[in-house]
Write a protein that holds these residues in place. Structure first.
Motif, PDB file in Angstrom:
ATOM      1  N   ALA A  42     -12.318 -45.522  -4.725  1.00 42.56           N
ATOM      2  CA  ALA A  42     -12.211 -44.091  -4.985  1.00 42.56           C
ATOM      3  C   ALA A  42     -12.140 -43.330  -3.670  1.00 42.56           C
ATOM      4  CB  ALA A  42     -13.405 -43.618  -5.792  1.00 42.56           C
ATOM      5  N   VAL A  43     -11.299 -42.320  -3.646  1.00 43.98           N
ATOM      6  CA  VAL A  43     -11.226 -41.411  -2.506  1.00 43.98           C
ATOM      7  C   VAL A  43     -11.264 -39.981  -3.036  1.00 43.98           C
ATOM      8  CG1 VAL A  43      -9.970 -42.959  -0.963  1.00 43.98           C
ATOM      9  CG2 VAL A  43      -8.688 -41.447  -2.462  1.00 43.98           C
ATOM     10  N   ILE A  44     -11.777 -39.096  -2.216  1.00 40.40           N
ATOM     11  CA  ILE A  44     -11.814 -37.676  -2.560  1.00 40.40           C
ATOM     12  C   ILE A  44     -10.537 -37.052  -2.012  1.00 40.40           C
ATOM     13  CG2 ILE A  44     -13.040 -35.505  -2.218  1.00 40.40           C
ATOM     14  CD1 ILE A  44     -15.555 -37.332  -1.629  1.00 40.40           C
ATOM     15  N   VAL A  45      -9.829 -36.347  -2.865  1.00 42.24           N
ATOM     16  CA  VAL A  45      -8.597 -35.670  -2.465  1.00 42.24           C
ATOM     17  C   VAL A  45      -8.751 -34.191  -2.790  1.00 42.24           C
ATOM     18  CG1 VAL A  45      -6.103 -35.534  -2.737  1.00 42.24           C
ATOM     19  CG2 VAL A  45      -7.260 -37.743  -3.019  1.00 42.24           C
ATOM     20  N   ILE A  46      -8.872 -33.376  -1.748  1.00 42.54           N
ATOM     21  CA  ILE A  46      -8.932 -31.936  -1.945  1.00 42.54           C
ATOM     22  C   ILE A  46      -7.506 -31.430  -1.749  1.00 42.54           C
ATOM     23  CG2 ILE A  46      -9.958 -29.756  -1.215  1.00 42.54           C
ATOM     24  CD1 ILE A  46     -12.364 -31.407  -0.210  1.00 42.54           C
ATOM     25  N   ARG A  47      -6.839 -31.224  -2.866  1.00 38.51           N
ATOM     26  CA  ARG A  47      -5.405 -30.904  -2.856  1.00 38.51           C
ATOM     27  C   ARG A  47      -5.132 -29.546  -2.223  1.00 38.51           C
ATOM     28  NH1 ARG A  47      -7.268 -32.546  -7.394  1.00 38.51           N
ATOM     29  NH2 ARG A  47      -6.923 -30.635  -8.562  1.00 38.51           N
ATOM     30  N   PRO A  48      -4.139 -29.481  -1.350  1.00 40.19           N
ATOM     31  CA  PRO A  48      -3.845 -28.227  -0.651  1.00 40.19           C
ATOM     32  C   PRO A  48      -3.396 -27.092  -1.559  1.00 40.19           C
ATOM     33  CG  PRO A  48      -2.293 -29.963   0.006  1.00 40.19           C
ATOM     34  CD  PRO A  48      -3.287 -30.580  -0.929  1.00 40.19           C
ATOM     35  N   GLN A  49      -2.843 -27.379  -2.725  1.00 44.49           N
ATOM     36  CA  GLN A  49      -2.343 -26.312  -3.591  1.00 44.49           C
ATOM     37  C   GLN A  49      -3.449 -25.655  -4.427  1.00 44.49           C
ATOM     38  OE1 GLN A  49      -1.668 -29.545  -4.027  1.00 44.49           O
ATOM     39  NE2 GLN A  49      -1.574 -30.082  -6.172  1.00 44.49           N
ATOM     40  N   LEU A  50      -4.672 -26.130  -4.324  1.00 46.67           N
ATOM     41  CA  LEU A  50      -5.779 -25.516  -5.064  1.00 46.67           C
ATOM     42  C   LEU A  50      -6.119 -24.155  -4.476  1.00 46.67           C
ATOM     43  CD1 LEU A  50      -8.164 -28.593  -5.386  1.00 46.67           C
ATOM     44  CD2 LEU A  50      -6.762 -27.589  -7.187  1.00 46.67           C
ATOM     45  N   GLU A  51      -6.775 -23.332  -5.278  1.00 44.12           N
ATOM     46  CA  GLU A  51      -7.238 -22.038  -4.789  1.00 44.12           C
ATOM     47  C   GLU A  51      -8.236 -22.259  -3.656  1.00 44.12           C
ATOM     48  OE1 GLU A  51      -8.799 -19.568  -7.867  1.00 44.12           O
ATOM     49  OE2 GLU A  51      -7.006 -19.757  -9.110  1.00 44.12           O
ATOM     50  N   GLU A  52      -8.255 -21.349  -2.721  1.00 42.80           N
ATOM     51  CA  GLU A  52      -9.119 -21.462  -1.532  1.00 42.80           C
ATOM     52  C   GLU A  52     -10.585 -21.660  -1.911  1.00 42.80           C
ATOM     53  OE1 GLU A  52     -10.200 -21.722   2.417  1.00 42.80           O
ATOM     54  OE2 GLU A  52      -8.195 -21.766   1.551  1.00 42.80           O
ATOM     55  N   GLU A  53     -11.070 -20.914  -2.881  1.00 38.30           N
ATOM     56  CA  GLU A  53     -12.477 -21.030  -3.289  1.00 38.30           C
ATOM     57  C   GLU A  53     -12.784 -22.441  -3.815  1.00 38.30           C
ATOM     58  OE1 GLU A  53     -15.677 -19.060  -6.388  1.00 38.30           O
ATOM     59  OE2 GLU A  53     -13.855 -17.951  -5.911  1.00 38.30           O
ATOM     60  N   THR A  54     -11.888 -23.008  -4.595  1.00 36.49           N
ATOM     61  CA  THR A  54     -12.071 -24.361  -5.126  1.00 36.49           C
ATOM     62  C   THR A  54     -12.088 -25.384  -3.995  1.00 36.49           C
ATOM     63  OG1 THR A  54     -10.976 -23.726  -7.182  1.00 36.49           O
ATOM     64  CG2 THR A  54     -11.126 -26.085  -6.716  1.00 36.49           C
ATOM     65  N   ARG A  55     -11.178 -25.237  -3.038  1.00 41.73           N
ATOM     66  CA  ARG A  55     -11.142 -26.158  -1.890  1.00 41.73           C
ATOM     67  C   ARG A  55     -12.424 -26.049  -1.071  1.00 41.73           C
ATOM     68  NH1 ARG A  55      -6.066 -23.955  -0.703  1.00 41.73           N
ATOM     69  NH2 ARG A  55      -6.828 -23.413   1.358  1.00 41.73           N
ATOM     70  N   GLN A  56     -12.891 -24.832  -0.851  1.00 40.48           N
ATOM     71  CA  GLN A  56     -14.111 -24.640  -0.070  1.00 40.48           C
ATOM     72  C   GLN A  56     -15.328 -25.231  -0.770  1.00 40.48           C
ATOM     73  OE1 GLN A  56     -14.466 -20.465   0.820  1.00 40.48           O
ATOM     74  NE2 GLN A  56     -12.853 -20.525   2.370  1.00 40.48           N
ATOM     75  N   THR A  57     -15.408 -25.056  -2.086  1.00 40.05           N
ATOM     76  CA  THR A  57     -16.529 -25.612  -2.857  1.00 40.05           C
ATOM     77  C   THR A  57     -16.528 -27.134  -2.777  1.00 40.05           C
ATOM     78  OG1 THR A  57     -16.525 -23.726  -4.364  1.00 40.05           O
ATOM     79  CG2 THR A  57     -17.577 -25.752  -5.157  1.00 40.05           C
ATOM     80  N   ALA A  58     -15.355 -27.738  -2.920  1.00 41.53           N
ATOM     81  CA  ALA A  58     -15.255 -29.196  -2.839  1.00 41.53           C
ATOM     82  C   ALA A  58     -15.592 -29.677  -1.432  1.00 41.53           C
ATOM     83  CB  ALA A  58     -13.853 -29.652  -3.235  1.00 41.53           C
ATOM     84  N   GLN A  59     -15.095 -28.996  -0.413  1.00 42.15           N
ATOM     85  CA  GLN A  59     -15.383 -29.413   0.959  1.00 42.15           C
ATOM     86  C   GLN A  59     -16.872 -29.287   1.268  1.00 42.15           C
ATOM     87  OE1 GLN A  59     -13.095 -30.957   3.066  1.00 42.15           O
ATOM     88  NE2 GLN A  59     -15.051 -31.468   4.027  1.00 42.15           N
ATOM     89  N   LYS A  60     -17.512 -28.258   0.729  1.00 43.05           N
ATOM     90  CA  LYS A  60     -18.963 -28.100   0.920  1.00 43.05           C
ATOM     91  C   LYS A  60     -19.716 -29.287   0.314  1.00 43.05           C
ATOM     92  CE  LYS A  60     -22.803 -24.993  -0.028  1.00 43.05           C
ATOM     93  NZ  LYS A  60     -23.246 -23.762  -0.711  1.00 43.05           N
ATOM     94  N   ALA A  61     -19.296 -29.727  -0.868  1.00 45.55           N
ATOM     95  CA  ALA A  61     -19.931 -30.884  -1.505  1.00 45.55           C
ATOM     96  C   ALA A  61     -19.715 -32.138  -0.656  1.00 45.55           C
ATOM     97  CB  ALA A  61     -19.385 -31.094  -2.914  1.00 45.55           C
ATOM     98  N   VAL A  62     -18.514 -32.324  -0.104  1.00 47.67           N
ATOM     99  CA  VAL A  62     -18.242 -33.462   0.784  1.00 47.67           C
ATOM    100  C   VAL A  62     -19.157 -33.394   2.006  1.00 47.67           C
ATOM    101  CG1 VAL A  62     -16.523 -34.475   2.356  1.00 47.67           C
ATOM    102  CG2 VAL A  62     -15.853 -33.824   0.046  1.00 47.67           C
ATOM    103  N   ASP A  63     -19.253 -32.227   2.604  1.00 45.54           N
ATOM    104  CA  ASP A  63     -20.092 -32.064   3.797  1.00 45.54           C
ATOM    105  C   ASP A  63     -21.556 -32.382   3.502  1.00 45.54           C
ATOM    106  OD1 ASP A  63     -17.786 -31.313   5.147  1.00 45.54           O
ATOM    107  OD2 ASP A  63     -18.232 -29.154   5.024  1.00 45.54           O
ATOM    108  N   GLN A  64     -22.028 -31.988   2.319  1.00 42.42           N
ATOM    109  CA  GLN A  64     -23.405 -32.292   1.945  1.00 42.42           C
ATOM    110  C   GLN A  64     -23.605 -33.800   1.771  1.00 42.42           C
ATOM    111  OE1 GLN A  64     -24.282 -29.748  -1.405  1.00 42.42           O
ATOM    112  NE2 GLN A  64     -24.695 -27.998  -0.096  1.00 42.42           N
ATOM    113  N   LEU A  65     -22.627 -34.478   1.183  1.00 40.11           N
ATOM    114  CA  LEU A  65     -22.731 -35.938   1.061  1.00 40.11           C
ATOM    115  C   LEU A  65     -22.771 -36.592   2.440  1.00 40.11           C
ATOM    116  CD1 LEU A  65     -20.284 -36.764  -1.875  1.00 40.11           C
ATOM    117  CD2 LEU A  65     -22.781 -36.768  -1.905  1.00 40.11           C
ATOM    118  N   ARG A  66     -21.957 -36.096   3.369  1.00 40.38           N
ATOM    119  CA  ARG A  66     -21.966 -36.627   4.743  1.00 40.38           C
ATOM    120  C   ARG A  66     -23.328 -36.457   5.406  1.00 40.38           C
ATOM    121  NH1 ARG A  66     -16.417 -34.622   5.535  1.00 40.38           N
ATOM    122  NH2 ARG A  66     -15.147 -36.491   5.529  1.00 40.38           N
TER     123      ARG A  66
END
Length: 92
Positions: free
Chosen positions: A11-35
């Motif tokens: 499994a890989v996490i793919v934060i798709r570029p075409q998503l709304e900015e808020e959705t991308r930021q929320t997903a990236q925040k979750a990735v950062d917390q896992l890191r």
């Protein structure tokens, strides 16, 4: 017939570029917390819609090409090319 061999896929996490900015930021925040070592159920729920499977050998090539970076353990984030219709564009 099996199209994807799940025993040799990861499994890989793919934060798709075409998503709304808020959705991308929320997903990236979750990735950062896992890191940072914060594997909460909420983080995994947030990332569930951003998960994709790729063959292990493609992940190895992607890591070598800097298209995938480790998040935690055997979970990686795809940062390489992504096509809106075809999805992950492997370096293979």
């Amino acid at each position: 017939m099996r199209i994807i061999d799940n025993e040799h896929s990861v499994a890989v996490i793919v934060i798709r570029p075409q998503l709304e900015e808020e959705t991308r930021q929320t997903a990236q925040k979750a990735v950062d917390q896992l890191r940072r070592g914060l594997p909460t159920p909420a983080n995994y729920r947030t990332l569930q819609e951003h998960m994709a499977s790729i063959p292990e050998r493609e992940l190895d090539l992607a890591i070598s090409a800097d298209h995938a970076i480790e998040v935690a353990g055997d979970l990686y984030q795809w940062v390489g090319p992504y096509h809106p219709q075809r999805g992950i564009e492997s370096p293979a």
